[in-house]
Motif scaffolding. Sequence first.
Motif, PDB file in Angstrom:
ATOM      1  N   ALA A  14       0.825  -1.212   0.000  1.00  0.00           N
ATOM      2  CA  ALA A  14       0.000   0.000   0.000  1.00  0.00           C
ATOM      3  C   ALA A  14       0.861   1.265   0.000  1.00  0.00           C
ATOM      4  O   ALA A  14       0.433   2.307  -0.480  1.00  0.00           O
ATOM      5  CB  ALA A  14      -0.939  -0.002   1.202  1.00  0.00           C
ATOM      6  N   TRP A  15       2.069   1.161   0.529  1.00  0.00           N
ATOM      7  CA  TRP A  15       2.991   2.304   0.529  1.00  0.00           C
ATOM      8  C   TRP A  15       3.621   2.518  -0.837  1.00  0.00           C
ATOM      9  O   TRP A  15       4.313   3.505  -1.064  1.00  0.00           O
ATOM     10  CB  TRP A  15       4.082   2.110   1.555  1.00  0.00           C
ATOM     11  CG  TRP A  15       3.634   2.189   2.978  1.00  0.00           C
ATOM     12  CD1 TRP A  15       2.398   2.522   3.445  1.00  0.00           C
ATOM     13  CD2 TRP A  15       4.434   1.934   4.126  1.00  0.00           C
ATOM     14  NE1 TRP A  15       2.379   2.469   4.818  1.00  0.00           N
ATOM     15  CE2 TRP A  15       3.624   2.112   5.258  1.00  0.00           C
ATOM     16  CE3 TRP A  15       5.751   1.548   4.304  1.00  0.00           C
ATOM     17  CZ2 TRP A  15       4.088   1.937   6.553  1.00  0.00           C
ATOM     18  CZ3 TRP A  15       6.218   1.372   5.587  1.00  0.00           C
ATOM     19  CH2 TRP A  15       5.390   1.573   6.697  1.00  0.00           C
ATOM     20  N   GLY A  16       3.414   1.553  -1.767  1.00  0.00           N
ATOM     21  CA  GLY A  16       3.930   1.697  -3.121  1.00  0.00           C
ATOM     22  C   GLY A  16       5.279   1.059  -3.356  1.00  0.00           C
ATOM     23  O   GLY A  16       5.910   1.307  -4.374  1.00  0.00           O
ATOM     24  N   LEU A  17       5.742   0.197  -2.434  1.00  0.00           N
ATOM     25  CA  LEU A  17       7.029  -0.461  -2.610  1.00  0.00           C
ATOM     26  C   LEU A  17       6.924  -1.579  -3.638  1.00  0.00           C
ATOM     27  O   LEU A  17       5.872  -2.197  -3.790  1.00  0.00           O
ATOM     28  CB  LEU A  17       7.524  -1.040  -1.286  1.00  0.00           C
ATOM     29  CG  LEU A  17       8.338  -0.105  -0.389  1.00  0.00           C
ATOM     30  CD1 LEU A  17       7.545   1.096   0.038  1.00  0.00           C
ATOM     31  CD2 LEU A  17       8.864  -0.852   0.796  1.00  0.00           C
ATOM     32  N   SER A  18       8.032  -1.840  -4.319  1.00  0.00           N
ATOM     33  CA  SER A  18       8.071  -2.926  -5.291  1.00  0.00           C
ATOM     34  C   SER A  18       8.171  -4.256  -4.555  1.00  0.00           C
ATOM     35  O   SER A  18       8.470  -4.313  -3.352  1.00  0.00           O
ATOM     36  CB  SER A  18       9.266  -2.759  -6.217  1.00  0.00           C
ATOM     37  OG  SER A  18      10.465  -2.997  -5.504  1.00  0.00           O
ATOM     38  N   ALA A  19       7.967  -5.346  -5.291  1.00  0.00           N
ATOM     39  CA  ALA A  19       8.047  -6.677  -4.695  1.00  0.00           C
ATOM     40  C   ALA A  19       9.441  -6.933  -4.125  1.00  0.00           C
ATOM     41  O   ALA A  19       9.588  -7.506  -3.046  1.00  0.00           O
ATOM     42  CB  ALA A  19       7.680  -7.744  -5.723  1.00  0.00           C
ATOM     43  N   ALA A  20      10.465  -6.493  -4.847  1.00  0.00           N
ATOM     44  CA  ALA A  20      11.835  -6.699  -4.377  1.00  0.00           C
ATOM     45  C   ALA A  20      12.096  -5.923  -3.080  1.00  0.00           C
ATOM     46  O   ALA A  20      12.730  -6.444  -2.152  1.00  0.00           O
ATOM     47  CB  ALA A  20      12.827  -6.278  -5.451  1.00  0.00           C
ATOM     48  N   GLU A  21      11.619  -4.693  -3.011  1.00  0.00           N
ATOM     49  CA  GLU A  21      11.801  -3.888  -1.796  1.00  0.00           C
ATOM     50  C   GLU A  21      11.070  -4.504  -0.612  1.00  0.00           C
ATOM     51  O   GLU A  21      11.586  -4.537   0.506  1.00  0.00           O
ATOM     52  CB  GLU A  21      11.319  -2.458  -2.039  1.00  0.00           C
ATOM     53  CG  GLU A  21      12.152  -1.681  -3.037  1.00  0.00           C
ATOM     54  CD  GLU A  21      11.504  -0.381  -3.468  1.00  0.00           C
ATOM     55  OE1 GLU A  21      12.260   0.575  -3.712  1.00  0.00           O
ATOM     56  OE2 GLU A  21      10.263  -0.317  -3.577  1.00  0.00           O
ATOM     57  N   ARG A  37       0.521 -10.933  -2.913  1.00  0.00           N
ATOM     58  CA  ARG A  37      -0.242  -9.874  -3.594  1.00  0.00           C
ATOM     59  C   ARG A  37      -1.306 -10.475  -4.512  1.00  0.00           C
ATOM     60  O   ARG A  37      -2.437 -10.006  -4.543  1.00  0.00           O
ATOM     61  CB  ARG A  37       0.703  -8.966  -4.393  1.00  0.00           C
ATOM     62  CG  ARG A  37       1.543  -8.095  -3.518  1.00  0.00           C
ATOM     63  CD  ARG A  37       2.236  -6.979  -4.230  1.00  0.00           C
ATOM     64  NE  ARG A  37       2.795  -7.316  -5.529  1.00  0.00           N
ATOM     65  CZ  ARG A  37       3.749  -6.631  -6.122  1.00  0.00           C
ATOM     66  NH1 ARG A  37       4.270  -5.583  -5.531  1.00  0.00           N
ATOM     67  NH2 ARG A  37       4.194  -6.987  -7.304  1.00  0.00           N
ATOM     68  N   LYS A  38      -0.922 -11.529  -5.239  1.00  0.00           N
ATOM     69  CA  LYS A  38      -1.874 -12.160  -6.156  1.00  0.00           C
ATOM     70  C   LYS A  38      -3.041 -12.766  -5.379  1.00  0.00           C
ATOM     71  O   LYS A  38      -4.196 -12.647  -5.789  1.00  0.00           O
ATOM     72  CB  LYS A  38      -1.170 -13.225  -6.987  1.00  0.00           C
ATOM     73  CG  LYS A  38      -2.060 -13.835  -8.040  1.00  0.00           C
ATOM     74  CD  LYS A  38      -1.294 -14.797  -8.921  1.00  0.00           C
ATOM     75  CE  LYS A  38      -2.217 -15.371  -9.972  1.00  0.00           C
ATOM     76  NZ  LYS A  38      -1.519 -16.311 -10.844  1.00  0.00           N
ATOM     77  N   ARG A  39      -2.746 -13.415  -4.257  1.00  0.00           N
ATOM     78  CA  ARG A  39      -3.783 -14.033  -3.433  1.00  0.00           C
ATOM     79  C   ARG A  39      -4.815 -13.001  -2.970  1.00  0.00           C
ATOM     80  O   ARG A  39      -5.987 -13.298  -2.806  1.00  0.00           O
ATOM     81  CB  ARG A  39      -3.143 -14.716  -2.215  1.00  0.00           C
ATOM     82  CG  ARG A  39      -4.071 -15.599  -1.440  1.00  0.00           C
ATOM     83  CD  ARG A  39      -3.384 -16.304  -0.270  1.00  0.00           C
ATOM     84  NE  ARG A  39      -2.050 -16.782  -0.586  1.00  0.00           N
ATOM     85  CZ  ARG A  39      -0.967 -16.587   0.183  1.00  0.00           C
ATOM     86  NH1 ARG A  39      -1.064 -15.938   1.323  1.00  0.00           N
ATOM     87  NH2 ARG A  39       0.208 -17.049  -0.178  1.00  0.00           N
ATOM     88  N   HIS A  40      -4.359 -11.755  -2.771  1.00  0.00           N
ATOM     89  CA  HIS A  40      -5.254 -10.692  -2.308  1.00  0.00           C
ATOM     90  C   HIS A  40      -5.744  -9.804  -3.449  1.00  0.00           C
ATOM     91  O   HIS A  40      -6.302  -8.732  -3.219  1.00  0.00           O
ATOM     92  CB  HIS A  40      -4.546  -9.855  -1.244  1.00  0.00           C
ATOM     93  CG  HIS A  40      -4.388 -10.588   0.038  1.00  0.00           C
ATOM     94  ND1 HIS A  40      -3.310 -11.408   0.296  1.00  0.00           N
ATOM     95  CD2 HIS A  40      -5.180 -10.670   1.127  1.00  0.00           C
ATOM     96  CE1 HIS A  40      -3.441 -11.946   1.493  1.00  0.00           C
ATOM     97  NE2 HIS A  40      -4.563 -11.517   2.023  1.00  0.00           N
ATOM     98  N   GLY A  41      -5.515 -10.235  -4.686  1.00  0.00           N
ATOM     99  CA  GLY A  41      -6.007  -9.494  -5.842  1.00  0.00           C
ATOM    100  C   GLY A  41      -5.216  -8.234  -6.147  1.00  0.00           C
ATOM    101  O   GLY A  41      -5.720  -7.310  -6.773  1.00  0.00           O
ATOM    102  N   LEU A  42      -3.977  -8.184  -5.710  1.00  0.00           N
ATOM    103  CA  LEU A  42      -3.118  -7.021  -5.930  1.00  0.00           C
ATOM    104  C   LEU A  42      -1.917  -7.465  -6.747  1.00  0.00           C
ATOM    105  O   LEU A  42      -1.027  -8.118  -6.242  1.00  0.00           O
ATOM    106  CB  LEU A  42      -2.637  -6.460  -4.587  1.00  0.00           C
ATOM    107  CG  LEU A  42      -3.725  -6.140  -3.574  1.00  0.00           C
ATOM    108  CD1 LEU A  42      -3.106  -5.886  -2.212  1.00  0.00           C
ATOM    109  CD2 LEU A  42      -4.519  -4.945  -4.036  1.00  0.00           C
ATOM    110  N   SER A  43      -1.890  -7.081  -8.000  1.00  0.00           N
ATOM    111  CA  SER A  43      -0.789  -7.546  -8.828  1.00  0.00           C
ATOM    112  C   SER A  43       0.339  -6.542  -8.947  1.00  0.00           C
ATOM    113  O   SER A  43       1.465  -6.899  -9.218  1.00  0.00           O
ATOM    114  CB  SER A  43      -1.294  -7.906 -10.220  1.00  0.00           C
ATOM    115  OG  SER A  43      -1.864  -6.770 -10.823  1.00  0.00           O
TER     116      SER A  43
END
Length: 122
Positions: A14-21, A37-43
Amino acid sequence: MKATDAEQVLTLHAWGLSAAEIAERVGCATRTVIRIRKRHGLSQPVPTHAGIPVTQERLDAARVMFDDGAPQREIRRTLGMSQATLMHHFPGRSWSREEAADFARAIQRAKRSGPKAERFNG
């Protein structure tokens, strides 16, 4: 991964960080973050300007800027809108490659000529 870790992943998302971060901060694999993220509908990470409502006033301001010949990048930066939002509300209003190149050349010419210093004879 514990439920608290998954909650932390969602918060950092939600803070806008990338997956790697996020993975680095939580201490897990990047793929784990992607799965959560995918499990919660956030890609994808939430854009930094997300949550700013697209009001008619902001759309009118974008329309005026387009009419004045402003490039899409400047409109996005000024109004905090994403490219997808502008393309959705203003299809076909972006510059062509030729127009963008003409603009870039004009800027370069203006930078080269610059303000000429006046010379005073004393």
